[in-house]
Motif scaffolding. Structure first.
Motif, PDB file in Angstrom:
ATOM      1  N   ARG A 120     -88.833  58.533  27.344  1.00  0.00           N
ATOM      2  CA  ARG A 120     -89.925  59.224  28.174  1.00  0.00           C
ATOM      3  C   ARG A 120     -90.135  60.564  27.211  1.00  0.00           C
ATOM      4  O   ARG A 120     -89.630  60.906  26.448  1.00  0.00           O
ATOM      5  CB  ARG A 120     -88.512  60.413  29.231  1.00  0.00           C
ATOM      6  N   ASN A 122     -92.630  64.522  27.499  1.00  0.00           N
ATOM      7  CA  ASN A 122     -92.824  65.706  28.272  1.00  0.00           C
ATOM      8  C   ASN A 122     -94.064  65.735  28.072  1.00  0.00           C
ATOM      9  O   ASN A 122     -94.585  66.180  27.203  1.00  0.00           O
ATOM     10  CB  ASN A 122     -92.197  66.421  28.372  1.00  0.00           C
ATOM     11  N   LYS A 124     -98.233  68.487  29.445  1.00  0.00           N
ATOM     12  CA  LYS A 124     -99.015  69.135  29.858  1.00  0.00           C
ATOM     13  C   LYS A 124    -100.368  68.971  29.624  1.00  0.00           C
ATOM     14  O   LYS A 124    -100.803  69.280  28.666  1.00  0.00           O
ATOM     15  CB  LYS A 124     -98.020  70.645  29.222  1.00  0.00           C
ATOM     16  N   THR A 136     -97.508  68.868  35.233  1.00  0.00           N
ATOM     17  CA  THR A 136     -96.834  68.734  33.843  1.00  0.00           C
ATOM     18  C   THR A 136     -96.877  67.201  34.093  1.00  0.00           C
ATOM     19  O   THR A 136     -96.427  66.655  35.251  1.00  0.00           O
ATOM     20  CB  THR A 136     -95.525  69.555  34.217  1.00  0.00           C
ATOM     21  N   GLN A 138     -93.662  64.188  33.283  1.00  0.00           N
ATOM     22  CA  GLN A 138     -93.183  62.533  32.497  1.00  0.00           C
ATOM     23  C   GLN A 138     -93.912  61.146  32.512  1.00  0.00           C
ATOM     24  O   GLN A 138     -93.918  60.884  33.408  1.00  0.00           O
ATOM     25  CB  GLN A 138     -91.662  62.802  32.430  1.00  0.00           C
TER      26      GLN A 138
END
Length: 173
Positions: A120, A122, A124, A136, A138
């Motif tokens: 995974r 992350n 933005k 955001t 994931q």
């Protein structure tokens, strides 16, 4: 006995679809990659989209029907060569209308046996037209190496886009 085989078409008030990282990888992404997950069974929850189309549209337009802050939208993104994994790395959206920036390194996702089953990262979203950037994402990918001669395997990434702060009910159970 037949009454228990009925399909649920509406969820009761208070129902939330909040799968864990492991559930997203094991029950959705793995099955999608192996063509074992029919589109019709997920149509209200997951959108299928080509990576070129996905990165040509701002999140505001991509998830028009998403609920208010805290809502999430899931995408199966086909052919996504940009995964991230390198802090500060970014992917431009459209003709420079904004960009997705990676917020850190890839995080390994482990199954109950302790094996790494996916990664995974992350991200933005940043836009020049808005000082308040509250999108955001994931992104999940499988770590398994697949035999490329198998025509039943397709290249997919699962993306979870959230507007505002993501609800996390893990402490409530």
């Amino acid at each position: 006995m037949g009454e228990y085989n009925m399909m649920i078409t509406e969820f009761p008030p208070g129902y939330r679809f909040m799968p864990t990282d492991v559930e997203l990888i094991e029950h959705y992404l793995t099955k999608k990659v192996h063509c074992q997950l029919p589109f019709s069974s997920l149509s209200p929850l997951f959108q299928h989209i080509d990576a070129n189309e996905f990165y040509n549209i701002s999140p505001d337009n991509l998830v028009k029907n998403m609920c208010v802050d805290g809502g999430e939208q899931y995408f199966f993104i086909h052919g996504d060569k940009y995964f991230g994994g390198e802090r500060g790395k970014s992917r431009v959206v459209g003709n420079g209308i904004g960009y997705w920036r990676c917020l850190g390194e890839e995080i390994s996702i482990y199954n109950s046996e302790g094996d790494v089953i996916g990664l995974r990262v992350n991200l933005k979203y940043f836009s020049e037209s808005s000082s308040k950037n509250n999108w955001t994402m994931q992104k999940y990918r499988l770590t398994c190496e697949y035999d490329t001669s198998d025509t039943e395997i397709e290249e997919w990434i699962l993306g979870r886009i959230t507007k505002g702060k993501r609800n996390d009910y893990s402490n409530y159970f």
